[in-house]
Design a protein around this motif. Structure first.
Motif: not given
Length: 348
Positions: A35-40, A280-290, A329-341
């Motif tokens: 929830r902190a790394i991928f805010p809803r 910022s600690g944020v790598v992406g977002a959690t998209h939540v649909a109804p 109904n939710a999916i976690v989506m990293p932002d590629e511009s913030k991914v380095y593993v």
């Protein structure tokens, strides 16, 4: 069946927890990070389309007098289309157990939370939903994939996030624990590469075994003091990364291995991999649909919420069985511009 073995759980009281652990458990009882790394963020539909950004840093160029300047093109990454499938853990309470709920021998087990009832199973299922998102958050972030298992057949389908492996998931040519490698220097180089990609670095997250190798190769401190995890963080900050926090993540979960009830314990963070987070600690977002069900169109719709997760209750088998469901109904989506593993190859 005797339940004497349940007495061992009596030791798990707040008196036997440290103050720090009591605080952590109260604020984040599931010990989750997504929830902190991928805010809803709300999504209007279960279908998502996105266009990834790319690392494009053009210069302006010069021109002759009275001539046209250089045209800077729009540079976009590949388009991605995803459709969420529901997260939907369920639990059935059969006729016999419903009968036993009111009997004295079971009441004590219910009171102690050893077994669930009509009031506690909704929260348990909501917790399972949250852990599913945590697993997918770390799998998509660290591995660039999402894996979905059919709950009946156990068949799995793995979907790639479509990220560029060269710029998001580099692999060490030689394992960092090899005698010819300097894990500390490799670590600094990886931090620099991550900083080049997305700016100031806030944290590095990996397993203890990787940090152990880095500490082995780290320079000794004043008066020859042996490096420790704490001094390693200080040393890295002195190397020019002042906001860096080193995180050891050994958390685990119980994942299902087939279409039945068999599970295995696994780590959220894969062995040998280091993920870097922006300041910022944020790598992406959690998209939540109804969540929409047929119940919603009936009088007296049977819907409630547990920690924001939708809960449904329905009867089965001519009213003899109660089924409780959680759905999101939710999916976690990293932002590629913030991914380095980085895969260091260190697994033990």
């Amino acid at each position: 069946m005797p339940f004497n073995w349940l007495d061992k759980y009596a030791a798990l009281t707040s008196l036997n927890l440290t103050i720090r652990e009591q605080t952590r458990t109260a604020e984040n009882p599931l010990d989750l990070r997504y929830r902190a790394i991928f805010p809803r963020t709300p999504a209007p539909s279960v279908k998502l389309s996105s266009i990834t950004t790319v690392d494009f840093r053009p210069v302006g160029g010069r021109r002759e007098w009275n001539a046209q300047g250089r045209e800077i093109p729009e540079r976009l990454g590949p388009a991605r289309d995803f459709e969420m499938v529901p997260i939907n853990p369920t639990h059935h309470i059969d006729e016999r157990l419903l009968q036993l709920y009111g009997e004295s021998g079971v009441e004590e087990l219910l009171r102690r939370g050893v077994i669930g009832d009509l009031n506690t199973w909704p929260q348990r299922l909501a917790d399972a939903t949250e852990r599913q998102l945590e697993v997918e958050a770390f799998t998509s972030w660290f591995n660039g994939v999402i894996t979905v298992m059919d709950p009946k057949s156990g068949t799995t389908v793995t979907v790639s996030m479509g990220f560029d492996a060269a710029t998001s998931y580099p692999t060490a040519g030689t394992i960092w624990s090899d005698p010819g490698q300097d894990a500390y220097d490799n670590f600094l180089a990886a931090i620099q590469a991550a900083q080049t990609k997305f700016g100031s670095i806030g944290a590095a997250r990996t397993r203890r075994a990787v940090y152990r190798e880095i500490i082995k190769d780290a320079p000794t401190g004043p008066n020859g003091l042996r490096p420790t995890f704490s001094s390693l963080q200080d040393r890295v900050r002195e190397e020019g990364f002042p906001e860096m926090t080193l995180i050891v993540d050994e958390r685990t979960y119980d994942g299902f291995t087939d279409g039945g009830s068999a599970t295995t314990t696994a780590n959220y963070v894969p062995a040998g991999k280091i993920a870097f987070q922006p300041a910022s600690g944020v790598v992406g977002a959690t998209h939540v649909a109804p969540v929409v069900r047929a119940y919603d169109f009936l009088t007296g719709a049977n819907r409630s919420l547990a920690n924001g997760i939708v809960i449904f209750r329905s009867e089965k088998n001519d009213g003899k069985t109660l089924m409780i469901e959680a759905q999101e109904n939710a999916i976690v989506m990293p932002d590629e511009s913030k991914v380095y593993v980085v895969d260091t190859g260190v697994t033990a």
